[in-house]
Design an enzyme around this catalytic site. Structure first.
Site, PDB file in Angstrom:
ATOM      1  N   SER A  51     -15.412   3.763  -7.059  1.00  0.00           N
ATOM      2  CA  SER A  51     -15.282   2.983  -5.828  1.00  0.00           C
ATOM      3  C   SER A  51     -16.657   2.739  -5.241  1.00  0.00           C
ATOM      4  CB  SER A  51     -14.423   3.740  -4.815  1.00  0.00           C
ATOM      5  OG  SER A  51     -14.563   3.117  -3.551  1.00  0.00           O
ATOM      6  N   HIS A  79     -13.848  -0.354  -8.393  1.00  0.00           N
ATOM      7  CA  HIS A  79     -12.896  -0.447  -7.288  1.00  0.00           C
ATOM      8  C   HIS A  79     -13.640  -0.954  -6.045  1.00  0.00           C
ATOM      9  CE1 HIS A  79      -9.164   0.762  -5.214  1.00  0.00           C
ATOM     10  NE2 HIS A  79      -9.933   1.230  -4.246  1.00  0.00           N
ATOM     11  N   ASP A 112     -13.310  -1.753  -2.080  1.00  0.00           N
ATOM     12  CA  ASP A 112     -12.513  -1.462  -0.882  1.00  0.00           C
ATOM     13  C   ASP A 112     -12.802  -2.459   0.233  1.00  0.00           C
ATOM     14  OD1 ASP A 112     -10.952   0.876  -1.494  1.00  0.00           O
ATOM     15  OD2 ASP A 112     -12.858   1.947  -1.642  1.00  0.00           O
ATOM     16  N   MET A 128     -11.967  -3.693   3.953  1.00  0.00           N
ATOM     17  CA  MET A 128     -11.379  -3.213   5.220  1.00  0.00           C
ATOM     18  C   MET A 128     -11.720  -4.199   6.336  1.00  0.00           C
ATOM     19  SD  MET A 128     -12.335   0.802   4.938  1.00  0.00           S
ATOM     20  CE  MET A 128     -12.309   1.668   3.360  1.00  0.00           C
ATOM     21  N   HIS A 140      -9.072  -3.690  -3.453  1.00  0.00           N
ATOM     22  CA  HIS A 140      -8.078  -2.987  -2.631  1.00  0.00           C
ATOM     23  C   HIS A 140      -8.166  -3.534  -1.215  1.00  0.00           C
ATOM     24  CE1 HIS A 140      -6.868   1.280  -0.927  1.00  0.00           C
ATOM     25  NE2 HIS A 140      -5.977   0.342  -0.655  1.00  0.00           N
ATOM     26  N   MET A 142      -7.382  -3.495   2.310  1.00  0.00           N
ATOM     27  CA  MET A 142      -6.842  -2.710   3.433  1.00  0.00           C
ATOM     28  C   MET A 142      -6.972  -3.595   4.662  1.00  0.00           C
ATOM     29  SD  MET A 142      -8.509   0.897   2.333  1.00  0.00           S
ATOM     30  CE  MET A 142      -9.612   0.082   1.192  1.00  0.00           C
ATOM     31  N   MET A 182      -2.231   6.123  -2.093  1.00  0.00           N
ATOM     32  CA  MET A 182      -3.363   6.622  -1.295  1.00  0.00           C
ATOM     33  C   MET A 182      -3.219   8.133  -1.130  1.00  0.00           C
ATOM     34  SD  MET A 182      -5.482   4.178  -0.511  1.00  0.00           S
ATOM     35  CE  MET A 182      -6.507   5.311   0.398  1.00  0.00           C
ATOM     36  N   ASP A 201      -6.000   7.050  -5.256  1.00  0.00           N
ATOM     37  CA  ASP A 201      -7.240   6.694  -4.562  1.00  0.00           C
ATOM     38  C   ASP A 201      -7.463   7.606  -3.352  1.00  0.00           C
ATOM     39  OD1 ASP A 201      -9.387   5.373  -3.409  1.00  0.00           O
ATOM     40  OD2 ASP A 201      -8.280   3.538  -2.928  1.00  0.00           O
TER      41      ASP A 201
HETATM   42  C1  DX5 Z   1     -10.469   4.849   1.177  1.00  0.00           C
HETATM   43  C2  DX5 Z   1     -10.726   3.966  -0.030  1.00  0.00           C
HETATM   44  C3  DX5 Z   1     -11.155   4.694  -1.231  1.00  0.00           C
HETATM   45  C4  DX5 Z   1     -12.468   5.436  -1.099  1.00  0.00           C
HETATM   46  C5  DX5 Z   1     -12.326   6.683  -1.896  1.00  0.00           C
HETATM   47  O1  DX5 Z   1      -9.836   4.136   2.174  1.00  0.00           O
HETATM   48  O2  DX5 Z   1      -9.549   3.234  -0.371  1.00  0.00           O
HETATM   49  O3  DX5 Z   1     -11.207   3.850  -2.373  1.00  0.00           O
HETATM   50  O4  DX5 Z   1     -13.573   4.736  -1.539  1.00  0.00           O
HETATM   51  O5  DX5 Z   1     -13.426   7.469  -1.656  1.00  0.00           O
HETATM   52  P1  DX5 Z   1     -13.496   8.978  -2.103  1.00  0.00           P
HETATM   53  O6  DX5 Z   1     -13.361   9.012  -3.599  1.00  0.00           O
HETATM   54  O7  DX5 Z   1     -14.830   9.405  -1.613  1.00  0.00           O
HETATM   55  O8  DX5 Z   1     -12.364   9.696  -1.417  1.00  0.00           O
HETATM   56 ZN    ZN Z   2      -9.544   2.064  -2.323  1.00  0.00          ZN
END
Ligand code: DX5
Ligand code: ZN
Length: 210
Positions: free
Chosen positions: A6, A29, A31, A33, A62, A64, A133, A171
């Site tokens: 990620s 990956h 993320d 947000m 992903h 969010m 998650m 994740d």
């Molecule tokens: C959190 C993200 C994850 C995050 C995971 O909301 O969706 O993908 O990057 O990070 P680690 O592996 O540090 O928990």
């Molecule tokens: Zn993620």
């Protein structure tokens, strides 16, 4: 098993250099947000476009965000290969999955830690992956919530009766120990951010997970 580093925990001052040690990972990956669905703001389509220019890895995106259908196309146009939306964010998950699929990418649905796997029953046959998650979405570096292991097992069981071979992805809080628990439960894709990128030797951390 697929390991998807990620990039949330990578160095955004120099992404190209930062992802170099994980270039043999099939997936990255990403993320996304929006500061609304989760209390953090991260990666827009321009960053995905930049990434697309420096790697051929699968960009596992992903979302969010509160309105995935409004922005999915922008991410696909920028170069995302797989788009996962949150079940909690939409009113019609089947329609959302179908609309995203029409954009020509693989689609995934994700559930937050407090959401039951059962809510996904009707949508499972429409998706290419299910993202469990194992932390509250929003930030990297949190501790793994062990309830995720049961959810992975449930999804493995459901896959036997539902005529669709979706991938199961986990994740949040993945390290050597929690990865082993998830593998034993039957997970297909491990997302790991801080475990890989916050180490001096991300390539070694990738190998640890392997
Ligand atoms: C959190 C993200 C994850 C995050 C995971 O909301 O969706 O993908 O990057 O990070 P680690 O592996 O540090 O928990
Ligand atoms: Zn993620």
């Amino acid at each position: 098993m697929i390991i998807a580093p990620s990039i949330l925990s990578a160095d955004f001052g120099n992404l190209e250099k930062s992802i170099e040690p994980v270039k043999d990972a099939k997936w990255l990956h990403v993320d996304v947000m929006d500061g609304h669905f989760v209390p953090n703001i991260t990666i827009g389509p321009v960053v995905v476009k930049g990434l697309r220019g420096i790697t051929e890895q699968v960009l596992d995106t992903h979302l969010m965000i509160t309105d995935p259908l409004k922005y999915a196309k922008a991410y696909v146009d920028a170069g995302s290969d797989r788009i996962t939306f949150h079940f909690e964010a939409v009113s019609d998950a089947i329609k959302t999955a179908e609309e995203i699929k029409k954009l020509g990418v693989k689609v995934g649905v994700s559930i937050k830690p407090k959401t039951d796997v059962k809510v996904l029953l009707k949508v499972l046959e429409y998706v290419d992956q299910v993202l469990v998650m194992s932390v509250e979405p929003g930030f990297g570096g949190q501790d793994f919530m062990p309830e995720a292991v049961e959810k992975i097992k449930e999804l493995v069981t459901l896959r036997k009766v539902i005529d669709n071979n979706y991938l199961i992805e986990v994740d949040g809080g993945i390290n050597k120990e929690t990865a082993a628990l998830c593998k034993e439960a039957g997970v297909d894709v491990l997302v790991a951010g801080s475990y890989i990128f916050k180490d001096k030797n991300p390539a070694a951390r990738m190998n640890d997970l392997r």
